[in-house]
Design an enzyme around this catalytic site. Sequence first.
Site, PDB file in Angstrom:
ATOM      1  N   LEU A   1       8.292   2.215   4.980  1.00  0.00           N
ATOM      2  CA  LEU A   1       9.408   1.253   5.174  1.00  0.00           C
ATOM      3  C   LEU A   1      10.330   1.360   4.340  1.00  0.00           C
ATOM      4  O   LEU A   1      11.701   1.221   4.724  1.00  0.00           O
ATOM      5  CB  LEU A   1       8.374  -0.272   5.219  1.00  0.00           C
ATOM      6  CG  LEU A   1       7.767  -0.885   6.438  1.00  0.00           C
ATOM      7  CD1 LEU A   1       7.094  -0.329   7.181  1.00  0.00           C
ATOM      8  CD2 LEU A   1       8.117  -2.351   6.011  1.00  0.00           C
TER       9      LEU A   1
ATOM     10  N   SER B   1       0.968  -1.185  -0.075  1.00  0.00           N
ATOM     11  CA  SER B   1       0.097  -0.655  -0.046  1.00  0.00           C
ATOM     12  C   SER B   1       0.452   1.005   0.092  1.00  0.00           C
ATOM     13  O   SER B   1       1.917   0.833   0.886  1.00  0.00           O
ATOM     14  CB  SER B   1      -1.266   0.564   1.297  1.00  0.00           C
ATOM     15  OG  SER B   1      -0.499   0.123   1.846  1.00  0.00           O
TER      16      SER B   1
ATOM     17  N   ILE C   1       1.110   4.669   1.381  1.00  0.00           N
ATOM     18  CA  ILE C   1       2.103   4.991   2.391  1.00  0.00           C
ATOM     19  C   ILE C   1       2.853   3.750   3.719  1.00  0.00           C
ATOM     20  O   ILE C   1       3.682   4.129   4.021  1.00  0.00           O
ATOM     21  CB  ILE C   1       0.730   5.290   4.148  1.00  0.00           C
ATOM     22  CG1 ILE C   1       0.143   6.764   3.102  1.00  0.00           C
ATOM     23  CG2 ILE C   1       1.036   5.891   5.264  1.00  0.00           C
ATOM     24  CD1 ILE C   1      -1.081   7.449   4.430  1.00  0.00           C
ATOM     25  N   CYS C   2       2.195   2.619   3.572  1.00  0.00           N
ATOM     26  CA  CYS C   2       3.365   1.537   4.507  1.00  0.00           C
ATOM     27  C   CYS C   2       4.385   1.140   3.542  1.00  0.00           C
ATOM     28  O   CYS C   2       5.023   1.048   3.730  1.00  0.00           O
ATOM     29  CB  CYS C   2       2.266   0.225   4.613  1.00  0.00           C
ATOM     30  SG  CYS C   2       0.696   0.456   5.317  1.00  0.00           S
ATOM     31  N   THR C   3       3.919   1.144   2.394  1.00  0.00           N
ATOM     32  CA  THR C   3       5.673   1.413   0.704  1.00  0.00           C
ATOM     33  C   THR C   3       6.922   2.620   1.906  1.00  0.00           C
ATOM     34  O   THR C   3       7.781   2.802   1.611  1.00  0.00           O
ATOM     35  CB  THR C   3       5.132   0.887  -0.201  1.00  0.00           C
ATOM     36  OG1 THR C   3       4.371  -0.095  -0.212  1.00  0.00           O
ATOM     37  CG2 THR C   3       6.627   1.632  -0.713  1.00  0.00           C
TER      38      THR C   3
END
Length: 161
Positions: free
Chosen positions: A59, A52, A54-56
Amino acid sequence: MAADPAIDAVTPPVAGDPAPDFTLPDTHGTPTQLADLRGEPVLVVFYPFAFSGICTGELCELRDNIEDFESAGVRLLAVSTDPVFTLKAWQEIEGFGFDLLSDFWPHGAAARAFGVFDERSGHALRGSFLVDADGIVRWSVVHPRGQRRDLDGYLQALAEI
């Protein structure tokens, strides 16, 4: 943080609380137990979904600044409710040099223990917990889905350990 009925009733640990233990598989299916990592500080980063936006972004920012964590002697564990195979594919694509752990089954058990599981949607919120070498939380932050965490918060927490 206001009470939200969609979030498990467990309150997220804050500085001074013992970190809940968990055992979760990494991208190779190898179990990682938080209690086994005593003796070194650990940053546990819960996030909603692999692949996704924001998660990408979050991280990848941790990946690109991993030397800050390594020089502080902090091991990074990123945890989501995605299955192992999804995390393995994501790790290979993004080149994450830290452990991605699957909280898929029992679904969200570790996120629940840390008080960051959203029951309504079945995923973890954006919770980060810096655990010291003795298993005590020294810093934490919890954001709802859709609200990005700030790298500066991590760096300030690292400076204090």
